[in-house]
Scaffold this motif. Structure first.
Motif, PDB file in Angstrom:
ATOM      1  N   SER A 146       0.829  -1.204   0.000  1.00  0.00           N
ATOM      2  CA  SER A 146       0.000   0.000   0.000  1.00  0.00           C
ATOM      3  C   SER A 146       0.865   1.256   0.000  1.00  0.00           C
ATOM      4  O   SER A 146       0.628   2.200  -0.762  1.00  0.00           O
ATOM      5  CB  SER A 146      -0.920  -0.024   1.217  1.00  0.00           C
ATOM      6  OG  SER A 146      -1.645   1.165   1.315  1.00  0.00           O
ATOM      7  N   GLU A 147       1.885   1.292   0.841  1.00  0.00           N
ATOM      8  CA  GLU A 147       2.756   2.465   0.911  1.00  0.00           C
ATOM      9  C   GLU A 147       3.615   2.609  -0.344  1.00  0.00           C
ATOM     10  O   GLU A 147       3.886   3.725  -0.796  1.00  0.00           O
ATOM     11  CB  GLU A 147       3.642   2.401   2.160  1.00  0.00           C
ATOM     12  CG  GLU A 147       2.877   2.604   3.447  1.00  0.00           C
ATOM     13  CD  GLU A 147       2.271   4.004   3.548  1.00  0.00           C
ATOM     14  OE1 GLU A 147       2.900   4.981   3.085  1.00  0.00           O
ATOM     15  OE2 GLU A 147       1.170   4.117   4.088  1.00  0.00           O
ATOM     16  N   TRP A 148       4.025   1.491  -0.923  1.00  0.00           N
ATOM     17  CA  TRP A 148       4.801   1.548  -2.162  1.00  0.00           C
ATOM     18  C   TRP A 148       3.949   2.136  -3.279  1.00  0.00           C
ATOM     19  O   TRP A 148       4.382   3.020  -4.018  1.00  0.00           O
ATOM     20  CB  TRP A 148       5.303   0.159  -2.524  1.00  0.00           C
ATOM     21  CG  TRP A 148       6.068   0.098  -3.821  1.00  0.00           C
ATOM     22  CD1 TRP A 148       6.926   1.045  -4.316  1.00  0.00           C
ATOM     23  CD2 TRP A 148       6.028  -0.946  -4.776  1.00  0.00           C
ATOM     24  NE1 TRP A 148       7.438   0.626  -5.523  1.00  0.00           N
ATOM     25  CE2 TRP A 148       6.901  -0.581  -5.830  1.00  0.00           C
ATOM     26  CE3 TRP A 148       5.364  -2.164  -4.848  1.00  0.00           C
ATOM     27  CZ2 TRP A 148       7.115  -1.390  -6.941  1.00  0.00           C
ATOM     28  CZ3 TRP A 148       5.584  -2.962  -5.951  1.00  0.00           C
ATOM     29  CH2 TRP A 148       6.454  -2.587  -6.978  1.00  0.00           C
ATOM     30  N   LEU A 149       2.715   1.669  -3.393  1.00  0.00           N
ATOM     31  CA  LEU A 149       1.820   2.200  -4.421  1.00  0.00           C
ATOM     32  C   LEU A 149       1.521   3.678  -4.176  1.00  0.00           C
ATOM     33  O   LEU A 149       1.428   4.464  -5.125  1.00  0.00           O
ATOM     34  CB  LEU A 149       0.533   1.371  -4.478  1.00  0.00           C
ATOM     35  CG  LEU A 149       0.729  -0.073  -4.944  1.00  0.00           C
ATOM     36  CD1 LEU A 149      -0.575  -0.854  -4.820  1.00  0.00           C
ATOM     37  CD2 LEU A 149       1.264  -0.113  -6.369  1.00  0.00           C
ATOM     38  N   LYS A 150       1.407   4.063  -2.917  1.00  0.00           N
ATOM     39  CA  LYS A 150       1.189   5.472  -2.580  1.00  0.00           C
ATOM     40  C   LYS A 150       2.391   6.310  -3.027  1.00  0.00           C
ATOM     41  O   LYS A 150       2.222   7.390  -3.607  1.00  0.00           O
ATOM     42  CB  LYS A 150       0.969   5.612  -1.073  1.00  0.00           C
ATOM     43  CG  LYS A 150       0.755   7.029  -0.614  1.00  0.00           C
ATOM     44  CD  LYS A 150       0.574   7.068   0.902  1.00  0.00           C
ATOM     45  CE  LYS A 150       0.605   8.485   1.421  1.00  0.00           C
ATOM     46  NZ  LYS A 150       0.608   8.525   2.883  1.00  0.00           N
ATOM     47  N   ARG A 207       4.476   5.633  -5.410  1.00  0.00           N
ATOM     48  CA  ARG A 207       4.457   5.688  -6.873  1.00  0.00           C
ATOM     49  C   ARG A 207       3.457   6.719  -7.368  1.00  0.00           C
ATOM     50  O   ARG A 207       3.743   7.468  -8.300  1.00  0.00           O
ATOM     51  CB  ARG A 207       4.114   4.320  -7.444  1.00  0.00           C
ATOM     52  CG  ARG A 207       5.216   3.295  -7.277  1.00  0.00           C
ATOM     53  CD  ARG A 207       4.895   2.058  -8.026  1.00  0.00           C
ATOM     54  NE  ARG A 207       4.804   2.425  -9.429  1.00  0.00           N
ATOM     55  CZ  ARG A 207       5.369   1.783 -10.422  1.00  0.00           C
ATOM     56  NH1 ARG A 207       6.044   0.703 -10.174  1.00  0.00           N
ATOM     57  NH2 ARG A 207       5.255   2.182 -11.651  1.00  0.00           N
ATOM     58  N   ALA A 208       2.273   6.758  -6.752  1.00  0.00           N
ATOM     59  CA  ALA A 208       1.251   7.729  -7.149  1.00  0.00           C
ATOM     60  C   ALA A 208       1.736   9.154  -6.875  1.00  0.00           C
ATOM     61  O   ALA A 208       1.533  10.060  -7.686  1.00  0.00           O
ATOM     62  CB  ALA A 208      -0.062   7.449  -6.426  1.00  0.00           C
ATOM     63  N   GLU A 209       2.385   9.368  -5.729  1.00  0.00           N
ATOM     64  CA  GLU A 209       2.916  10.687  -5.401  1.00  0.00           C
ATOM     65  C   GLU A 209       3.983  11.104  -6.414  1.00  0.00           C
ATOM     66  O   GLU A 209       4.031  12.258  -6.845  1.00  0.00           O
ATOM     67  CB  GLU A 209       3.504  10.695  -3.996  1.00  0.00           C
ATOM     68  CG  GLU A 209       2.465  10.635  -2.901  1.00  0.00           C
ATOM     69  CD  GLU A 209       3.081  10.461  -1.519  1.00  0.00           C
ATOM     70  OE1 GLU A 209       4.332  10.385  -1.401  1.00  0.00           O
ATOM     71  OE2 GLU A 209       2.313  10.400  -0.553  1.00  0.00           O
ATOM     72  N   THR A 210       4.837  10.166  -6.806  1.00  0.00           N
ATOM     73  CA  THR A 210       5.870  10.449  -7.797  1.00  0.00           C
ATOM     74  C   THR A 210       5.233  10.831  -9.130  1.00  0.00           C
ATOM     75  O   THR A 210       5.632  11.817  -9.760  1.00  0.00           O
ATOM     76  CB  THR A 210       6.802   9.230  -7.975  1.00  0.00           C
ATOM     77  OG1 THR A 210       7.394   8.908  -6.724  1.00  0.00           O
ATOM     78  CG2 THR A 210       7.891   9.499  -8.997  1.00  0.00           C
ATOM     79  N   ALA A 211       4.224  10.077  -9.549  1.00  0.00           N
ATOM     80  CA  ALA A 211       3.543  10.363 -10.817  1.00  0.00           C
ATOM     81  C   ALA A 211       2.875  11.739 -10.787  1.00  0.00           C
ATOM     82  O   ALA A 211       2.978  12.509 -11.746  1.00  0.00           O
ATOM     83  CB  ALA A 211       2.514   9.281 -11.124  1.00  0.00           C
ATOM     84  N   THR A 227      12.044   7.490  -1.708  1.00  0.00           N
ATOM     85  CA  THR A 227      10.970   6.811  -0.976  1.00  0.00           C
ATOM     86  C   THR A 227      10.467   5.612  -1.763  1.00  0.00           C
ATOM     87  O   THR A 227      10.292   4.524  -1.219  1.00  0.00           O
ATOM     88  CB  THR A 227       9.804   7.783  -0.697  1.00  0.00           C
ATOM     89  OG1 THR A 227      10.293   8.852   0.098  1.00  0.00           O
ATOM     90  CG2 THR A 227       8.666   7.087   0.016  1.00  0.00           C
ATOM     91  N   GLU A 228      10.255   5.806  -3.069  1.00  0.00           N
ATOM     92  CA  GLU A 228       9.788   4.693  -3.889  1.00  0.00           C
ATOM     93  C   GLU A 228      10.807   3.564  -3.896  1.00  0.00           C
ATOM     94  O   GLU A 228      10.452   2.397  -3.760  1.00  0.00           O
ATOM     95  CB  GLU A 228       9.493   5.139  -5.320  1.00  0.00           C
ATOM     96  CG  GLU A 228       9.011   3.980  -6.158  1.00  0.00           C
ATOM     97  CD  GLU A 228       8.489   4.363  -7.519  1.00  0.00           C
ATOM     98  OE1 GLU A 228       8.403   3.453  -8.353  1.00  0.00           O
ATOM     99  OE2 GLU A 228       8.153   5.524  -7.745  1.00  0.00           O
ATOM    100  N   GLN A 269      11.655  -2.951   0.336  1.00  0.00           N
ATOM    101  CA  GLN A 269      10.912  -3.617   1.409  1.00  0.00           C
ATOM    102  C   GLN A 269       9.908  -4.612   0.844  1.00  0.00           C
ATOM    103  O   GLN A 269       9.748  -5.715   1.371  1.00  0.00           O
ATOM    104  CB  GLN A 269      10.198  -2.585   2.270  1.00  0.00           C
ATOM    105  CG  GLN A 269      11.142  -1.750   3.106  1.00  0.00           C
ATOM    106  CD  GLN A 269      10.403  -0.731   3.943  1.00  0.00           C
ATOM    107  OE1 GLN A 269       9.434  -1.071   4.604  1.00  0.00           O
ATOM    108  NE2 GLN A 269      10.855   0.504   3.899  1.00  0.00           N
ATOM    109  N   TYR A 270       9.228  -4.228  -0.219  1.00  0.00           N
ATOM    110  CA  TYR A 270       8.234  -5.101  -0.850  1.00  0.00           C
ATOM    111  C   TYR A 270       8.887  -6.379  -1.373  1.00  0.00           C
ATOM    112  O   TYR A 270       8.422  -7.478  -1.103  1.00  0.00           O
ATOM    113  CB  TYR A 270       7.539  -4.337  -1.984  1.00  0.00           C
ATOM    114  CG  TYR A 270       6.572  -5.152  -2.774  1.00  0.00           C
ATOM    115  CD1 TYR A 270       5.350  -5.549  -2.224  1.00  0.00           C
ATOM    116  CD2 TYR A 270       6.854  -5.527  -4.079  1.00  0.00           C
ATOM    117  CE1 TYR A 270       4.452  -6.295  -2.957  1.00  0.00           C
ATOM    118  CE2 TYR A 270       5.955  -6.274  -4.816  1.00  0.00           C
ATOM    119  CZ  TYR A 270       4.758  -6.654  -4.262  1.00  0.00           C
ATOM    120  OH  TYR A 270       3.862  -7.398  -4.985  1.00  0.00           O
ATOM    121  N   THR A 271       9.999  -6.233  -2.103  1.00  0.00           N
ATOM    122  CA  THR A 271      10.647  -7.428  -2.648  1.00  0.00           C
ATOM    123  C   THR A 271      11.208  -8.307  -1.541  1.00  0.00           C
ATOM    124  O   THR A 271      11.177  -9.536  -1.649  1.00  0.00           O
ATOM    125  CB  THR A 271      11.746  -7.066  -3.669  1.00  0.00           C
ATOM    126  OG1 THR A 271      12.675  -6.172  -3.086  1.00  0.00           O
ATOM    127  CG2 THR A 271      11.163  -6.441  -4.912  1.00  0.00           C
TER     128      THR A 271
END
Length: 76
Positions: free
Chosen positions: A15-19, A21-25, A50-51, A57-59
């Motif tokens: 969830s935080e990783w996707l967040k 990514r969205a912030e970066t975009a 951050t991304e 962490q995800y991997t």
């Protein structure tokens, strides 16, 4: 992937990783209309760091479910 009580949880990290990514975009989309200055570059560097952190962490969490405990290398 079943998780032990109190063990690592994949969902919050994803969830935080996707967040991130969205912030970066969003930042990149907004940046095209702005002058590139030191503040903008610093914010972009922070978002990308951050991304990268969340990806790591995800991997690492995904690797916990693999046979050898490691995330496979990319085939690219």
């Amino acid at each position: 992937m079943p998780e032990d009580a109190g063990g690592p949880a994949l969902e919050p990290t994803l969830s935080e990783w996707l967040k991130a990514r969205a912030e970066t975009a969003r930042h990149l989309a907004a940046g095209s209309a702005h002058t590139v200055d030191d503040g903008w570059v610093q914010r972009l560097a922070d978002l990308l760091a951050t991304e990268g952190s969340w990806q790591d962490q995800y991997t690492d969490l995904v690797a916990l479910g693999s046979q050898d405990g490691r995330f496979p290398p990319s085939s690219r």
